[in-house]
Design an enzyme around this catalytic site. Sequence first.
Site, PDB file in Angstrom:
ATOM      1  N   LYS A  71       0.812  -1.238   0.000  1.00  0.00           N
ATOM      2  CA  LYS A  71       0.000   0.000   0.000  1.00  0.00           C
ATOM      3  C   LYS A  71       0.832   1.268   0.000  1.00  0.00           C
ATOM      4  O   LYS A  71       0.511   2.223  -0.696  1.00  0.00           O
ATOM      5  CB  LYS A  71      -0.992  -0.001   1.169  1.00  0.00           C
ATOM      6  CG  LYS A  71      -0.397  -0.359   2.527  1.00  0.00           C
ATOM      7  CD  LYS A  71      -0.706  -1.779   2.932  1.00  0.00           C
ATOM      8  CE  LYS A  71       0.251  -2.260   3.986  1.00  0.00           C
ATOM      9  NZ  LYS A  71      -0.385  -3.004   5.040  1.00  0.00           N
TER      10      LYS A  71
ATOM     11  N   GLY B 204      -7.697  -5.762   3.648  1.00  0.00           N
ATOM     12  CA  GLY B 204      -7.409  -7.199   3.846  1.00  0.00           C
ATOM     13  C   GLY B 204      -8.254  -8.048   2.923  1.00  0.00           C
ATOM     14  O   GLY B 204      -8.183  -7.942   1.700  1.00  0.00           O
TER      15      GLY B 204
ATOM     16  N   GLU C 176       2.666  -4.066  10.830  1.00  0.00           N
ATOM     17  CA  GLU C 176       3.752  -3.876   9.867  1.00  0.00           C
ATOM     18  C   GLU C 176       5.082  -4.166  10.558  1.00  0.00           C
ATOM     19  O   GLU C 176       5.176  -4.120  11.791  1.00  0.00           O
ATOM     20  CB  GLU C 176       3.759  -2.419   9.380  1.00  0.00           C
ATOM     21  CG  GLU C 176       2.495  -1.993   8.669  1.00  0.00           C
ATOM     22  CD  GLU C 176       2.222  -2.820   7.422  1.00  0.00           C
ATOM     23  OE1 GLU C 176       3.080  -2.852   6.539  1.00  0.00           O
ATOM     24  OE2 GLU C 176       1.148  -3.444   7.348  1.00  0.00           O
TER      25      GLU C 176
ATOM     26  N   LYS D 189      -3.876   3.475   2.509  1.00  0.00           N
ATOM     27  CA  LYS D 189      -5.030   2.706   2.033  1.00  0.00           C
ATOM     28  C   LYS D 189      -6.151   3.631   1.582  1.00  0.00           C
ATOM     29  O   LYS D 189      -6.773   3.403   0.543  1.00  0.00           O
ATOM     30  CB  LYS D 189      -5.520   1.758   3.141  1.00  0.00           C
ATOM     31  CG  LYS D 189      -4.525   0.625   3.421  1.00  0.00           C
ATOM     32  CD  LYS D 189      -4.872  -0.101   4.698  1.00  0.00           C
ATOM     33  CE  LYS D 189      -3.963  -1.304   4.919  1.00  0.00           C
ATOM     34  NZ  LYS D 189      -4.094  -1.874   6.273  1.00  0.00           N
TER      35      LYS D 189
HETATM   36  N1  HSE Z   1      -0.584  -3.827   9.287  1.00  0.00           N
HETATM   37  C1  HSE Z   1      -1.755  -3.890   8.482  1.00  0.00           C
HETATM   38  C2  HSE Z   1      -2.963  -3.824   9.369  1.00  0.00           C
HETATM   39  C3  HSE Z   1      -1.746  -5.142   7.675  1.00  0.00           C
HETATM   40  O1  HSE Z   1      -2.823  -4.002  10.585  1.00  0.00           O
HETATM   41  O2  HSE Z   1      -4.053  -3.575   8.879  1.00  0.00           O
HETATM   42  C4  HSE Z   1      -2.812  -5.231   6.623  1.00  0.00           C
HETATM   43  O3  HSE Z   1      -2.664  -4.245   5.648  1.00  0.00           O
END
Ligand code: HSE
Length: 402
Positions: free
Chosen positions: A98, A127, A183, A198
């Site tokens: 992203k 997701g 992440e 996003k």
């Molecule tokens: N780190 C991201 C989250 C992973 O917690 O949504 C999914 O994009």
Amino acid sequence: MSEKNIQLALFGFGCVGQGLYDVLHHSEVLQADIAKICVKDPSKKRSVDDALITFDKNTILDRKDIDVVVEMINDTDEAFNIVSRALKNKTNVVSASKKMLATYFEPLFLLQEEHGVALIYEGSAGGSIPIIRTLEEYYDNELLSSLRGILNGTTNYILSRMELEHKEYNEVLADAQREGFAEIDPWLDVSGADTLYKVCLLAVHAFGVILKPEEVLHLGIQQVSFNDIRYAREKNLRIKLIASAAKTENGYRVFVMPRFVRADDELYKVMYEYNGIEVEGAFSCKQTFTGKGAGSHPTGSAVLSDISALTYQYRYGYKKLKKLKKQLGDAYSTTPLLETDFAIRVYVRYENQDQLSLLDIRHVVEEYRSPSMNFIIADVGFQSLYVLKDNAQNTLFVCAID
Ligand code: HSE
């Protein structure tokens, strides 16, 4: 691509890569083989046959028998290099990065147009929720007025467990890392930056606007405390990290910040690592999509669905983006699309009164001071909130409220 198994080259074999590997092996329909997996760290032990692994991206990027490059790496600039090179070679690409996609959106869009290839990225936002293709296809002719959502599983998981299990912030953040939701640099999650990338991607498909991520406000949950959560509970509210994108007469109001959400709001019920996205259109009215927003298998399943879509030559049409570009002509790249000149009602918890001077407070609605906590609820000039962005010294907790 339909007679033989499609050949995949995977870049990255972290959480999403392993999730894809698993879901691919359970797929009964998609005929795909992993030809190679390119990874960075030779010292890491991996759960796949060594013959599949390479450390040299050139050996796969130059192969003519690769049908799809699947990019799932963490390094933004390296991801852009790999994806742009694959597109120039006319290889279709699926990506879940992203930050890379939002940061380099314009050149990636142009490369797709120039070379007539597809770059699709359902796994990059929401997701497992098929939101990008829904915005792109289902709402292709609908005049969308707004989009709001919980787009980060890690922060929703932290806020849910702090509220329901009274667990400490650091403890639940560590659990989110262990679960593979966070992440590699969890600052991206808790600061709202991941949500920001996003929502920039969703804004392209909802409204046709390409925003510069560095110009969009993101405030995170790093400063949230049990006092804030208790305040919310007393008022029958919940704190959620919300991405908002709305079309107004003057442009687009897009920002990420915590918000007190009412119990009758669909997003109130979205808990733990789930994401929720509410889309509002002139004719369709409000619709909400929910599903697991983070984790190896949910994201791997979104990537798998993209690979499958490429087998029937799917690519984004970018109808709204092309229409807006045509409408604005040269002005598309120079017209400020973001609207920042408005007031927003916020709850601000602070330690000392001086901190409030950072903000353009226009009207105080409520003020509370006690030995354990101080807060005000006030209408503030939105632009003044930008001083808090990326500011590690900031100890204010700012949360939008109705
Ligand atoms: N780190 C991201 C989250 C992973 O917690 O949504 C999914 O994009």
